[in-house]
Design a protein around this motif. Sequence first.
Motif, mmCIF file in Angstrom:
data_model
loop_
_atom_site.group_PDB
_atom_site.id
_atom_site.type_symbol
_atom_site.label_atom_id
_atom_site.label_comp_id
_atom_site.label_asym_id
_atom_site.label_seq_id
_atom_site.Cartn_x
_atom_site.Cartn_y
_atom_site.Cartn_z
ATOM 1 N N SER A 112 -2.318 1.439 -11.607
ATOM 2 C CA SER A 112 -3.230 2.520 -11.986
ATOM 3 C C SER A 112 -4.682 2.083 -11.787
ATOM 4 O O SER A 112 -5.077 0.969 -12.146
ATOM 5 C CB SER A 112 -2.993 2.911 -13.440
ATOM 6 N N THR A 146 0.843 -1.203 0.000
ATOM 7 C CA THR A 146 0.000 0.000 0.000
ATOM 8 C C THR A 146 0.877 1.251 0.000
ATOM 9 O O THR A 146 1.761 1.389 0.849
ATOM 10 C CB THR A 146 -0.921 0.020 1.229
ATOM 11 N N LEU A 205 -2.857 3.615 -2.955
ATOM 12 C CA LEU A 205 -2.770 2.860 -4.196
ATOM 13 C C LEU A 205 -2.136 1.506 -3.911
ATOM 14 O O LEU A 205 -1.248 1.393 -3.048
ATOM 15 C CB LEU A 205 -1.918 3.605 -5.232
ATOM 16 N N LYS A 263 -1.162 8.011 -1.442
ATOM 17 C CA LYS A 263 -1.303 8.940 -2.566
ATOM 18 C C LYS A 263 -1.450 10.362 -2.059
ATOM 19 O O LYS A 263 -0.730 11.266 -2.482
ATOM 20 C CB LYS A 263 -2.521 8.559 -3.427
ATOM 21 N N THR A 271 3.109 1.540 -8.598
ATOM 22 C CA THR A 271 1.706 1.363 -8.213
ATOM 23 C C THR A 271 0.869 0.887 -9.396
ATOM 24 O O THR A 271 1.264 1.010 -10.557
ATOM 25 C CB THR A 271 1.138 2.676 -7.663
ATOM 26 N N GLU A 316 -9.473 4.048 0.024
ATOM 27 C CA GLU A 316 -9.282 4.926 1.178
ATOM 28 C C GLU A 316 -8.960 4.106 2.424
ATOM 29 O O GLU A 316 -9.506 3.022 2.637
ATOM 30 C CB GLU A 316 -10.539 5.767 1.426
ATOM 31 N N SER A 354 -6.176 1.636 -8.902
ATOM 32 C CA SER A 354 -6.378 0.786 -7.707
ATOM 33 C C SER A 354 -6.611 1.609 -6.451
ATOM 34 O O SER A 354 -6.370 1.121 -5.343
ATOM 35 C CB SER A 354 -5.180 -0.135 -7.512
ATOM 36 N N GLU A 355 -7.039 2.859 -6.601
ATOM 37 C CA GLU A 355 -7.202 3.740 -5.445
ATOM 38 C C GLU A 355 -8.235 3.195 -4.456
ATOM 39 O O GLU A 355 -9.248 2.618 -4.848
ATOM 40 C CB GLU A 355 -7.636 5.133 -5.879
ATOM 41 N N GLU A 393 -5.785 8.584 0.883
ATOM 42 C CA GLU A 393 -6.034 7.809 -0.320
ATOM 43 C C GLU A 393 -4.791 6.982 -0.628
ATOM 44 O O GLU A 393 -3.664 7.489 -0.559
ATOM 45 C CB GLU A 393 -6.349 8.731 -1.499
#
Length: 606
Positions: free
Chosen positions: A450, A413, A431, A416, A448, A455, A452-453, A429
């Motif tokens: 892309s 993890t 990724l 961001k 990271t 919280e 895959s955001e 946040e």
Amino acid sequence: MDFLLPEKLLRYGYKDCVLCEVLRPGEEERCRDCSGRLGQRDRLLWEIRRERVRKTAGVLSLVYPGLGHLYTGRIAYGVFWAALLPLSLGLVLNVWSGITFGHGFLLLGAAMIWWLAWIDATRGPREPVAPCQGACPSGIHVPDYIALVREGRPLEALALVHDKLPFAAFCGRACPHPCEQKCVRNEFGAPISIMAIKRYAADLGYAGGILPSPEVAEGFPASPRVAIVGAGASGLSAADTLARLGARVTVLDPNDEPGGMMRYGAAEFRFPQEAFLSDMRHILARGVHFCGGTLFGRDATFSSLEREGFQAVLVAVGSWEAVRLPGEGGEDQGFLDALSFLTRIRMRRPPHLRGRVVVVGGGNVAIDVARSAIRMGAADVTIACIESRETMPALSWEVEDAIAEGVKLLPGTAVKRFVLADGMVTGFEALKVERVDFDPQGRVVPRTISGSEFEVPADTVVTAIGSRTNLSFLPGDAVRKAVDPKHNVFRLQFPGGEPKIAAYMCGDCVRGPGTVVEASASGRAAALNIFADLRVEEVSKARYRDNYRRRHEAQVTDRPEWRVRRSAERLSPDAIRGNFEEVEKRFTDRCAHEEAERCARCNLTL
């Protein structure tokens, strides 16, 4: 035989030949080819001299193979290497009929002989070294202090550990123990509990209250004065070694008490205050003068120390400046850094934790922060790191202990951006991380995924992503010259010619954050190099032989009970909340004896 009493060994330093039966009751003469029982100062002088002899032997062997061996007294080896080269060249001349591939191969062999002779000359004669001793950064005689514990002589075992490492209490509790990873018992059940045995010897040895004699430091009025900047593991190890050699040592540190990260950064449940004081008392009792509250560059400089009469300065300031993440706020917003977090707990001024606690980082410091937060009453503690569970820098058993105590893991993890509401952090946040790479400067670069955001909620964020060294006090034109690259010891040179004082650097401020045992080895090596440069004539007169002797032990057949590793009593995970009591207890006498019996003594020539 009074000099062989355990209390004498702790007071005046370990003596050679204690593990053999050379001197029997009623005999006063030395055995043949024995230089006698060397004190700590004589042994350190010979250690410095031995390295100088090896370097000279290497230079002579570059002139002609075998000369270096003859210089060091290895006559048979010298004759062998000296004769091998002309024999090889003679073979080439006898069959010479023009340049061919075969002749080139023979000439390459002659060059190889030259190179191997140089390697052997610089290595010098070596006694058999057990894998555990070879893996220890400090080179402690591991099998021998284990043998002393097995024989019921813990005070002598502690004296032997102190010969290489002054932090027996700390490294008996919070060492990564690479020695156990190389133990031959890994092939037969489980490795020896080397760290736990060291702690057993340290706790019992310190309980006797026997402090070293300061006579070494006080008995040499013409001894050199050395200032050490930094009272961490490397600085204190250097101070301890220099005091053994007779130097007058002053340690400067901005903190009010010595110890560095061991005092302010180690969690109480891992390393209690009383155990720390045991190590400190033993070092300071050698005559080391500590000057706290002194910031180098402001309260003292290279020039001011030179004016005060110091002949050398060792910079061992460690890595105290916390690395921060972009967008990270202050404590009033719910952000804390790991170093100040642990320091405040050790100083009995713990910070206030709000709700859910997230620790960003995957090293041992992050584990200590998370386990401390659990003890402070946090209901939910999570560790978020860019590494996978298998590649986390933290030691695997430390991670397992944290999970058992209720810490959650969020591996792979990356942060961001942080999310704030009403001036307080509410999470960040994140990724998902596919892999972790390194740039040409060695910095970590997470790759990271892309899209895959997600919280991560948090009311308190503690960052434990590393620390760095602040060397702003060094002159801009200062140049580092490697003195002992293996142990990260460097000499500082000032092109302008001012100041003229000899200056050195070692420890974490050179290599970056590391372990206490690595920093201690670096400080010890720096001390030996400093004394060698300041007292060239005294070192050149050291003519002692390295007579570390062991008592013969008969080879015995392996037993089934030796395949079971003993473990010390531990607090249950349910009992740790609300207190910082030490988790792992000391070995009992029986447990220590049975575990020491498992040692195969693989350093002995059988």
